[in-house]
Design an enzyme around this catalytic site. Structure first.
Site, mmCIF file in Angstrom:
data_model
loop_
_atom_site.group_PDB
_atom_site.id
_atom_site.type_symbol
_atom_site.label_atom_id
_atom_site.label_comp_id
_atom_site.label_asym_id
_atom_site.label_seq_id
_atom_site.Cartn_x
_atom_site.Cartn_y
_atom_site.Cartn_z
ATOM 1 N NE ARG B 238 59.419 0.156 87.290
ATOM 2 C CZ ARG B 238 60.013 -0.091 86.150
ATOM 3 N NH1 ARG B 238 61.312 -0.242 86.109
ATOM 4 N NH2 ARG B 238 59.319 -0.202 85.041
ATOM 5 C CG HIS B 245 48.573 -0.435 88.163
ATOM 6 N ND1 HIS B 245 48.399 0.918 88.352
ATOM 7 C CD2 HIS B 245 49.037 -0.570 86.893
ATOM 8 C CE1 HIS B 245 48.764 1.569 87.254
ATOM 9 N NE2 HIS B 245 49.156 0.685 86.351
ATOM 10 C CG HIS B 262 46.279 -0.835 81.916
ATOM 11 N ND1 HIS B 262 46.395 -1.779 82.915
ATOM 12 C CD2 HIS B 262 47.208 0.113 82.196
ATOM 13 C CE1 HIS B 262 47.348 -1.417 83.755
ATOM 14 N NE2 HIS B 262 47.868 -0.276 83.336
#
Lengths: 361, 361
Positions: B238, B245, B262
């Site tokens: 995952r 990120h 973001h």
């Protein structure tokens, strides 16, 4: 030492019960999977046992949070202190939190473990009788909200629970008695022979006799573990563990957290629940008498506070989690050791019981 | 309308994708099990869509929380407002929370649902492209801490997700582009044909062409759902969803939440991750060029902010959840559509990539 396994599939864990367990690293330090461990405790417990814990953890990268002591600090704000300490120490998702304290520390540390980086491991080392027999079994964690107790939280199971009875040597009398209230509860809700045994051994239990205490803790945890294993997320039967809690929560909320101890409020709540069961014709008055007398002989309060009125009780009971779709759900007895969850008690009978117990209209 | 099922055993749920879904009560109001529902939204979205929601919920006992708009309010303190409103309205454990908003509202409402009385149902109605393709799939919920993004939270799956594309009609250009960054991410990490398709359809996608948009959302959710189904609690694969990120979180934290969106931080983070993959010899420079050019043509930033230095990057990246036992774990590419999670990137190469991208030493 006794070992009890709480059977919850892949979330199963052991409870170790005995004296001087803290010193046995193989029991609990071995459960820490990573290099990091974070001890959460409070200012009362820290001077007593933190040094021993530190000694056992000298191979680990340890961070410590010492919380103020008391139910009034069981808040989101105090919880945030744990997160701040973990982040400042750069603890990652493999860290293990260690709850060293009573129910408040256990509930907060457990919820911190459930929420830190969306979930890390934790170990419970309860330092009160109440937390050994109640809050350290079953995975309920959380904090209070000004509008209700335990309203914010998670179900999160520990890796293991270390019920080191030596830690009770320093427990004040009033807190010890509050723990006994929950011990008696197990007899009432699901273990009649245990209730009989408690009546016979009440004096020794209050004197903290080693063998009697170990047996009381083991049997309590066993009863709770069985109920929890049947219904981990409290969709049904698990609610019987809340005997006296709906009345009790109302008392705790009205008086302000910390003024009545949880176990004290539950003791009085159980008496009210039994009085209601009796009024509905479900149990004999003699059982109410036996329970009241046993609780009383263990130095527990059996009457509601003088400054509450009926309206306040009903309002605060209605805000308890046990309410579903507006109907008041209560745990009542159908006999000794036979608790049921019911919405059948008419409000007028609840009111009548409160009035008879001396609560103002 | 398209329907996608996220396969997570007993926590499986459907995502509905199409226009004018809000008006179709049979799709989502039917998922509300009890009599109570609580809408959580923000002050920007409320005037646009709250009236429509209210209309659909007129058979329910509804409570509403309107949060301030912005990532800087994604805190424990704002979260507490949701709990206060629920408690004041006497909402019980059978209530259903409804997240009407972007990722911030979804994450906070989801965490409130995970924690209120230890867990209640919730439904997601995302109002941004980013939240449709990312935060509404996979059950990650939570809030930020001043020391790190998303450090406090839970895994909690919704009952259903309503991706009503009509709601994007009012979405500002910059926020739309930020969502496109995550769409492009799916092509890069696990779906090469989708990346090719995006290159061919970038102009139509940016013009919010109905069919292209529906396909982009469906394909993104499908990719994410597949990855999540394989690894619900992020113990392994995952993590590839976090391409860009770790670098991106460092940018967001350094600049203060809300200053970079973001998706914008992730766009720049992905460029850095691809530059690093290239430097390690894992992908061709031509792929870095293609990705940079596609992101750029979608009005996304591809260069780190001028006021950050290398030390700051490394410090903030080290505090990201992807760090295990002190080693920096990054998501990098081995080819188009082939992301890997690795601890193999030497720090000196990370530094070199940052320096080449213009970051001060």
């Amino acid at each position: 030492m006794k070992r009890l396994d709480v059977a919850l599939g892949e979330r199963s864990y052991p409870i170790f019960i005995g004296r001087n367990l803290l010193a046995q690293a193989e029991l609990w330090v071995s459960e820490i999977a990573g290099k990091q461990a974070a001890v959460v405790t409070n200012e009362t417990i820290a001077p007593l046992y933190l040094a021993q814990i530190r000694q056992q953890l000298e191979q680990k990268e340890v961070c410590e949070t010492i919380l103020p002591d008391g139910e009034q600090y069981k808040t989101l704000e105090t919880l945030n202190q744990i997160f701040t300490d973990l982040l400042e120490a750069n603890h990652n998702r493999k860290t293990t939190l260690i709850a060293l304290g009573g129910g408040v520390v256990g509930d907060m540390c457990g919820f911190a473990a459930a929420s830190y980086q969306r979930g890390v491991d934790f170990i419970q080392i309860p330092t009160t009788l109440l937390s050994m027999v109640d809050s350290s079994v079953g995975g309920k964690t959380g904090v209070n909200h000004p509008l209700g107790k335990n309203m914010i939280g998670a179900f999160h199971q520990p890796q293991c629970v270390l019920a080191d009875l030596s830690l009770l040597d320093t427990l004040p009398e009033r807190e010890y008695a509050a723990g006994v209230a929950e011990v008696i509860k197990y007899g009432l809700i699901c273990d009649a022979p245990f209730f009989d045994w408690l009546e016979a051994n009440a004096e020794k239990l209050m004197a903290r006799d080693g063998e009697v205490l170990a047996e009381a803790v083991y049997r309590s945890c066993q009863n709770k573990a069985e109920v929890v294993a049947e219904d981990e997320l409290e969709s049904g039967r698990r609610a019987i563990l809340n005997l006296g809690h709906t009345f009790g929560h109302a008392i705790e909320t009205a008086e302000g957290y910390g003024s009545w101890l949880h176990g004290e409020a539950v003791a009085t709540g159980m008496v009210l629940a039994l009085q209601l069961s009796c009024r509905l014709g479900w149990i004999d008055a003699s059982l109410v008498e036996r329970a009241t007398s046993l609780l009383s002989s263990c130095n527990l309060p059996v009457e509601p506070p003088k400054n509450m009125n009926v309206e306040q009780f009903l309002l605060l009971m209605g805000r308890d989690k046990k309410v579903i779709d507006g109907r008041l759900r209560l745990v009542l007895l159908r006999g000794l050791g036979e608790a049921v969850v019911t919405s059948d008690a008419p409000e007028q009978d609840v009111v009548a019981v409160l009035r008879t117990a001396g609560v103002a209209p």
